[in-house]
Design a protein around this motif. Structure first.
Motif, mmCIF file in Angstrom:
data_model
loop_
_atom_site.group_PDB
_atom_site.id
_atom_site.type_symbol
_atom_site.label_atom_id
_atom_site.label_comp_id
_atom_site.label_asym_id
_atom_site.label_seq_id
_atom_site.Cartn_x
_atom_site.Cartn_y
_atom_site.Cartn_z
ATOM 1 N N SER A 140 -4.198 5.143 -0.916
ATOM 2 C CA SER A 140 -5.106 5.921 -0.082
ATOM 3 C C SER A 140 -4.334 7.052 0.576
ATOM 4 O O SER A 140 -3.203 7.372 0.146
ATOM 5 C CB SER A 140 -5.758 5.005 0.961
ATOM 6 O OG SER A 140 -6.766 5.703 1.643
ATOM 7 N N CYS A 141 -4.916 7.651 1.592
ATOM 8 C CA CYS A 141 -4.213 8.727 2.300
ATOM 9 C C CYS A 141 -4.592 8.655 3.770
ATOM 10 O O CYS A 141 -5.760 8.813 4.121
ATOM 11 C CB CYS A 141 -4.599 10.087 1.720
ATOM 12 S SG CYS A 141 -3.725 11.421 2.560
ATOM 13 N N VAL A 170 -13.035 4.594 -1.462
ATOM 14 C CA VAL A 170 -13.427 5.894 -0.903
ATOM 15 C C VAL A 170 -13.316 6.899 -2.040
ATOM 16 O O VAL A 170 -12.328 6.902 -2.779
ATOM 17 C CB VAL A 170 -12.494 6.318 0.267
ATOM 18 C CG1 VAL A 170 -12.836 7.720 0.762
ATOM 19 C CG2 VAL A 170 -12.574 5.322 1.428
ATOM 20 N N GLN A 212 -12.179 4.734 7.294
ATOM 21 C CA GLN A 212 -11.743 3.407 6.846
ATOM 22 C C GLN A 212 -10.640 2.842 7.736
ATOM 23 O O GLN A 212 -10.604 1.647 8.010
ATOM 24 C CB GLN A 212 -11.278 3.441 5.388
ATOM 25 C CG GLN A 212 -9.984 4.214 5.209
ATOM 26 C CD GLN A 212 -9.420 4.180 3.805
ATOM 27 O OE1 GLN A 212 -9.647 3.251 3.058
ATOM 28 N NE2 GLN A 212 -8.675 5.216 3.452
ATOM 29 N N SER A 246 -9.592 6.287 -2.017
ATOM 30 C CA SER A 246 -8.960 4.986 -1.776
ATOM 31 C C SER A 246 -9.322 4.126 -2.966
ATOM 32 O O SER A 246 -10.499 4.075 -3.352
ATOM 33 C CB SER A 246 -9.538 4.306 -0.542
ATOM 34 O OG SER A 246 -8.840 4.648 0.587
ATOM 35 N N ILE A 267 -0.005 5.021 1.282
ATOM 36 C CA ILE A 267 -1.055 5.798 1.954
ATOM 37 C C ILE A 267 -0.529 7.114 2.512
ATOM 38 O O ILE A 267 -1.135 7.700 3.401
ATOM 39 C CB ILE A 267 -1.725 4.949 3.070
ATOM 40 C CG1 ILE A 267 -0.697 4.451 4.096
ATOM 41 C CG2 ILE A 267 -2.468 3.765 2.476
ATOM 42 C CD1 ILE A 267 -1.334 3.758 5.319
ATOM 43 N N GLN A 284 2.000 9.141 -5.118
ATOM 44 C CA GLN A 284 1.877 8.821 -3.699
ATOM 45 C C GLN A 284 3.252 8.340 -3.239
ATOM 46 O O GLN A 284 3.999 7.728 -4.001
ATOM 47 C CB GLN A 284 0.756 7.790 -3.476
ATOM 48 C CG GLN A 284 0.104 7.870 -2.115
ATOM 49 C CD GLN A 284 -0.612 9.185 -1.794
ATOM 50 O OE1 GLN A 284 -0.231 10.273 -2.281
ATOM 51 N NE2 GLN A 284 -1.640 9.133 -0.963
ATOM 52 N N LEU A 305 -11.777 8.830 4.591
ATOM 53 C CA LEU A 305 -10.399 8.336 4.677
ATOM 54 C C LEU A 305 -10.070 7.921 6.106
ATOM 55 O O LEU A 305 -9.445 6.893 6.341
ATOM 56 C CB LEU A 305 -9.408 9.414 4.235
ATOM 57 C CG LEU A 305 -9.381 9.766 2.752
ATOM 58 C CD1 LEU A 305 -8.366 10.869 2.509
ATOM 59 C CD2 LEU A 305 -9.058 8.548 1.907
ATOM 60 N N TYR A 311 0.814 -1.225 0.000
ATOM 61 C CA TYR A 311 0.000 0.000 0.000
ATOM 62 C C TYR A 311 0.842 1.266 0.000
ATOM 63 O O TYR A 311 2.007 1.274 0.395
ATOM 64 C CB TYR A 311 -1.066 0.005 1.102
ATOM 65 C CG TYR A 311 -0.626 0.108 2.547
ATOM 66 C CD1 TYR A 311 0.675 0.376 2.928
ATOM 67 C CD2 TYR A 311 -1.574 -0.040 3.557
ATOM 68 C CE1 TYR A 311 1.033 0.482 4.271
ATOM 69 C CE2 TYR A 311 -1.227 0.058 4.901
ATOM 70 C CZ TYR A 311 0.088 0.316 5.244
ATOM 71 O OH TYR A 311 0.444 0.426 6.555
#
Ligand SMILES: Cc1cc2nc3c(=O)[nH]c(=O)nc-3n(C[C@H](O)[C@H](O)[C@H](O)COP(=O)(O)OP(=O)(O)OC[C@H]3O[C@@H](n4cnc5c(N)ncnc54)[C@H](O)[C@@H]3O)c2cc1C
Length: 483
Positions: A198-199, A268, A278, A213, A146, A183, A275, A144
């Motif tokens: 995601s973040c 998302v 989740q 996401s 994020i 990212q 965010l 991932y």
């Protein structure tokens, strides 16, 4: 069950992995990635071996799956996860941080609380459930990314000069979205099957374009992975660099050049609050970070073992000062081991049937990691002294009979002939002094967030109400007139 060969074959998929200005065409055959891909393949083989007991029947599908994909519905399920995560961590002695169980643990939390993905403008809960089912049936290796690129932490993405530096949505279509930007880092990304993007850093209401996401296969048109310098190709031999040559999981910056993501892969969408939901309303964050502590405990045990062995080989292990240092290392290690077990012991149903490890224990251990790991390394460094530099440049010196004679005579110990002694000290160097070691130092301090962020988790999840009430009660038990 998916085997290592299935996984390795799947890596030949046209992904765009960039190293030294060029795209790598076959990661499984490239010297930077072949070693870690082999290691990950071994993890899949281990899980596929029925004798290891690492699989279970998924209640959602009735199919056998890796235990890492089982949503914990009891303390026994948590123990099952721990046994599997620990077996994998032991295979790599804790030196592979983003093994497939890490993101799988997050996705278990997501799927246990699909309602967290239904509260925005779009109900994406079905996508989350479908994603989890796919994890259970296909057992992919998901990495991932994020964290936004480190442009400026003084503001968030909307205020950065230039559109879409952090990955954001540029177009909304009936069949999906188009994303552009970057990212920060996906550890293991170059050899993963898919990446969850995601973040987790807080955004503002002005950042809705970046509040996304989604999941993408690494081999997605328009997605490029820019790798940091890989260390594995510089490992002259496994004797010289035993950790680098097996466990160098490359970190990579993700760049999206107008990448299309179908709706079913979006979890998302333009939802700043979503965010946070989740990660923190689903239990995902605590499950994923419990996995990280299970792995970390195994790594500390290995470091403690190295220190103990070095002290014995150097004949210093009975000196009181050395015993004290080894004792400190033992204490540091047992703090994390105990936190892992305490988290399981204090686990509880979150009210929905999902069993979560005790947050106080998980975040307590995590909050100390930025101090604990450097301290463990410092003790090991202290105990090895110059032994890690009093080694021949490479294994060729050991193979050449002319140089070997000197090495045998001058680099030996009463309990360890030169070949064993050099081997041990080269392993220690790979743990404390090589580029691989330096990257691990940074990893343990930052992988779960900067130290101030991680201590914030410890602060919020400790439960200060009890201690505060106790202090207040004690203060209330006496006064100026109390004799
Ligand atoms: C080896 C490695 C592997 C990683 N792998 C992954 C991965 O697989 N997936 C992923 O998503 N991420 C990964 N990361 C990224 C990781 O999550 C981030 O490094 C972490 O969240 C911290 O963010 P940052 O590096 O931008 O540091 P910053 O947020 O820029 O912080 C750096 C330092 O600046 C100071 N600082 C910044 N903001 C503040 C503030 N508000 N208050 C006080 N001090 C502040 C602190 O001293 C802090 O320690 C990895 C990182 C490393 C080093």
């Amino acid at each position: 069950m998916r085997t290592g060969q299935d996984y390795l074959t799947g890596l030949k998929d046209g992904r765009t992995i960039i190293v030294d200005g060029e795209a790598v065409h076959d990661v499984a055959a490239h010297p930077a990635f072949a070693p870690i891909a082999t290691t990950i393949g071994e993890l899949f083989d281990l899980a596929a071996d029925p004798a290891q007991g690492m699989t279970a029947t998924a209640p959602e599908t009735g199919a056998r799956t890796n235990r890492i994909n089982i949503i914990p519905r009891s303390r026994e399920d948590l123990a099952g996860f721990r046994h599997t995560a620990e077996a994998w961590a032991r295979h790599t002695h804790g030196w592979v941080g983003r093994s497939p169980d890490h993101v799988a643990a997050f996705v278990n939390g997501f799927a246990a609380h699909p309602e967290a993905f239904a509260a925005g403008d779009r109900d994406l809960s079905a996508n989350v459930l479908a994603y989890h089912r796919r994890m259970q049936t296909e057992n992919p290796y998901v990495s991932y990314a994020i964290i936004p690129p480190q442009v400026s932490r003084a503001t968030t993405a909307h205020a950065w000069d230039g559109d879409f530096v952090q990955v954001g949505v540029t177009e909304e279509r009936s069949d999906g979205i188009v994303v552009r930007g970057a990212q920060m880092l996906a550890t293991g990304g170059p050899v993963a099957d898919e990446i969850l993007v995601s973040c987790i850093k807080p955004l503002t209401d002005d950042d809705a374009d970046f509040a996304l996401s989604f999941v993408v296969p690494v081999a997605t048109e328009g997605l490029k992975l820019y790798c940091r310098r890989p260390f594995a190709p510089a490992a002259t031999s496994s004797y010289d660099y035993p950790l680098t040559s097996r466990y160098d999981e490359t970190d990579a910056l993700l760049v999206f050049d107008d990448v299309f993501v179908p709706w079913e892969k979006v979890l998302v969408f333009r939802d700043v609050a979503g965010l946070r939901r989740q990660f923190f309303d689903t239990g995902a964050h605590v499950l994923g970070n419990w996995q990280a502590q299970i792995r970390f405990a195994v790594k500390l045990q290995f470091i403690a073992g190295l220190a103990r062995k070095v002290a014995a080989v150097n004949g210093v292990d009975r000196f009181p000062g050395v015993v004290e240092k080894l004792g400190e290392l033992a204490a540091l290690t047992s703090v994390v081991e105990s936190a892992v077990l305490a988290a399981e012991y204090t686990a509880a149903d979150d009210g929905s049937g999902l069993w979560l490890p005790g947050k106080r224990a998980v975040y307590g251990a995590m909050g100390l990691q930025a101090e604990l790991y450097p301290r463990a390394l410092a003790i090991l460094r202290d105990l090895v002294g110059g032994g890690v530099l009093q080694v021949p440049s490479g294994v060729a010196d050991m193979r050449n009979p002319e140089t070997r004679a000197d090495i045998d005579r001058y680099i030996q110990s009463p309990s360890a002939p030169a070949e064993e002694r050099v081997k041990l000290f080269k392993l220690v160097w790979d743990a404390v002094g090589s580029e691989f070691a330096g990257r691990h130092h940074q990893y343990e301090m930052f992988y779960a967030g900067a130290p101030f962020v991680v201590k914030g988790y410890a602060f919020r999840n400790y439960g200060f109400d009890g201690p505060l009430a106790e202090v207040d009660a004690f203060l209330g038990s006496y006064g100026v007139d109390t004799p």
